[in-house]
Design a protein around this motif. Structure first.
Motif, PDB file in Angstrom:
ATOM      1  N   TRP A  31       0.843  -1.196   0.000  1.00 23.60           N
ATOM      2  CA  TRP A  31       0.000   0.000   0.000  1.00 23.60           C
ATOM      3  C   TRP A  31       0.877   1.244   0.000  1.00 23.60           C
ATOM      4  O   TRP A  31       1.895   1.296   0.694  1.00 23.60           O
ATOM      5  N   ASP A  32       0.471   2.247  -0.756  1.00 20.57           N
ATOM      6  CA  ASP A  32       1.219   3.499  -0.830  1.00 20.57           C
ATOM      7  C   ASP A  32       1.174   4.227   0.511  1.00 20.57           C
ATOM      8  O   ASP A  32       0.153   4.203   1.213  1.00 20.57           O
ATOM      9  N   ALA A  33       2.283   4.873   0.866  1.00 16.35           N
ATOM     10  CA  ALA A  33       2.364   5.572   2.156  1.00 16.35           C
ATOM     11  C   ALA A  33       1.295   6.652   2.285  1.00 16.35           C
ATOM     12  O   ALA A  33       0.735   6.847   3.371  1.00 16.35           O
ATOM     13  N   SER A  34       0.999   7.352   1.185  1.00 14.37           N
ATOM     14  CA  SER A  34      -0.009   8.413   1.233  1.00 14.37           C
ATOM     15  C   SER A  34      -1.403   7.849   1.528  1.00 14.37           C
ATOM     16  O   SER A  34      -2.198   8.471   2.222  1.00 14.37           O
ATOM     17  N   VAL A  35      -1.684   6.655   1.000  1.00 14.52           N
ATOM     18  CA  VAL A  35      -2.979   6.013   1.238  1.00 14.52           C
ATOM     19  C   VAL A  35      -3.098   5.566   2.693  1.00 14.52           C
ATOM     20  O   VAL A  35      -4.131   5.760   3.341  1.00 14.52           O
TER      21      VAL A  35
END
Length: 289
Positions: A31-35
């Motif tokens: 999962w992307d850090a921003s998400v």
């Protein structure tokens, strides 16, 4: 005996540490850090709004000071989350964590400048001991200078400064309204700010993933419950002391890695952990007398 405020902040830092471990699992899952960061704030916002709807009396929502300081707190949290991940991306977790936990230095400097705290040798020694403990715990001493790019270092320091800003935001908002009102405003600001860098397509896909219980746990422990305890605690202690007590967080995150993720903990790390705990406990007990 620890004061009531100190106990609340220790519990908040404990839950922050647990949420760090949960975030680590989600990041490892791709999962992307921003998400991950966005859902931490969004679930926290839902938690705060639900609580506000259940207990609307004496919320203080008509108080301008409450709104001002809650917005400042929200911007501080958003900056802390964002710059922390940028620092990790341009360096590594150990460097980012150590730089972010320079926050007590920023808090004490601001407190000294505003004459909220009296500068003493003992307080500077305590800051130095905690920073030494964090350096040992994160094993910063193993990292070469080539792995410390200027941009990553700057982002890490900005994460620490943002940490200090949200501490003062929550501190000055607390007397003007209820914790749920403060959290609702702060997390609304946080969610709006973090929506900009978030991968929208991936964020939508979270809703149909088996990892959704982890996202919910991240938001509840890492935002809703932890920040509730933090607000209750900081209402009974100084901003400077709160920043030091919150250093329990990296210890919790490290223990989470050992117990849940089967990571190894070296002797130097254990000494660093003991140093942080001893210093924080000494400060907390002294302040409650």
């Amino acid at each position: 005996m620890l004061s009531k405020g100190s106990i609340f902040i220790v519990l908040a830092a404990f839950f922050w540490g647990v949420s760090g471990g949960i975030a680590g699992i989600l990041l490892d899952d791709g999962w992307d850090a921003s998400v991950v960061t966005f859902y931490r704030g969004a679930v926290g916002l839902l938690f705060a709004i639900l609580w506000l709807l259940l207990q609307r009396k004496h919320s203080g929502l008509r108080n301008k000071q409450l709104w001002f300081w809650s917005v400042i707190a929200g911007l501080g949290v958003a900056g802390n989350f964002t710059f922390y991940f940028i620092s990790i991306d341009h360096g590594n977790v150990a460097v980012a964590a150590t730089l972010m936990y320079c926050a007590p230095i920023f808090v004490y400097l601001i407190s000294f400048a505003l004459k909220l705290e009296r500068s003493t040798v003992g307080k500077w020694v305590a800051i130095a001991l905690v920073m030494l403990g964090i350096t040992m715990l994160t094993k910063l001493y193993e990292i070469g200078t080539s792995e410390l790019p200027l941009f990553g270092v700057g982002a890490g320091l900005l994460a620490g400064l943002s940490y200090a800003i949200f501490i003062f935001g929550f501190k000055y908002a607390a007397p003007h309204g209820s914790p749920q009102a403060i959290l609702s405003i702060a997390f609304a600001v946080l969610t709006i700010v973090l929506l900009v860098p978030t991968d929208i397509n991936q964020a939508i896909s979270v809703l149909s993933t088996p990892d959704i219980p982890l996202f919910l746990a991240l938001g509840i422990f890492g935002a809703g419950l932890s920040f509730l305890l933090y607000i209750l605690g900081i209402n009974h202690t100084s901003a400077a002391l709160a920043s030091m007590i919150a250093m329990v967080e990296p210890i919790t995150a490290t223990l989470f890695g050992v117990v849940i993720l089967s990571e190894q903990l070296g002797v130097v790390q254990m000494v660093g952990m003991a140093l942080i705990l001893a210093t924080v406990t000494k400060l907390s007990v002294s302040s409650s007398k």
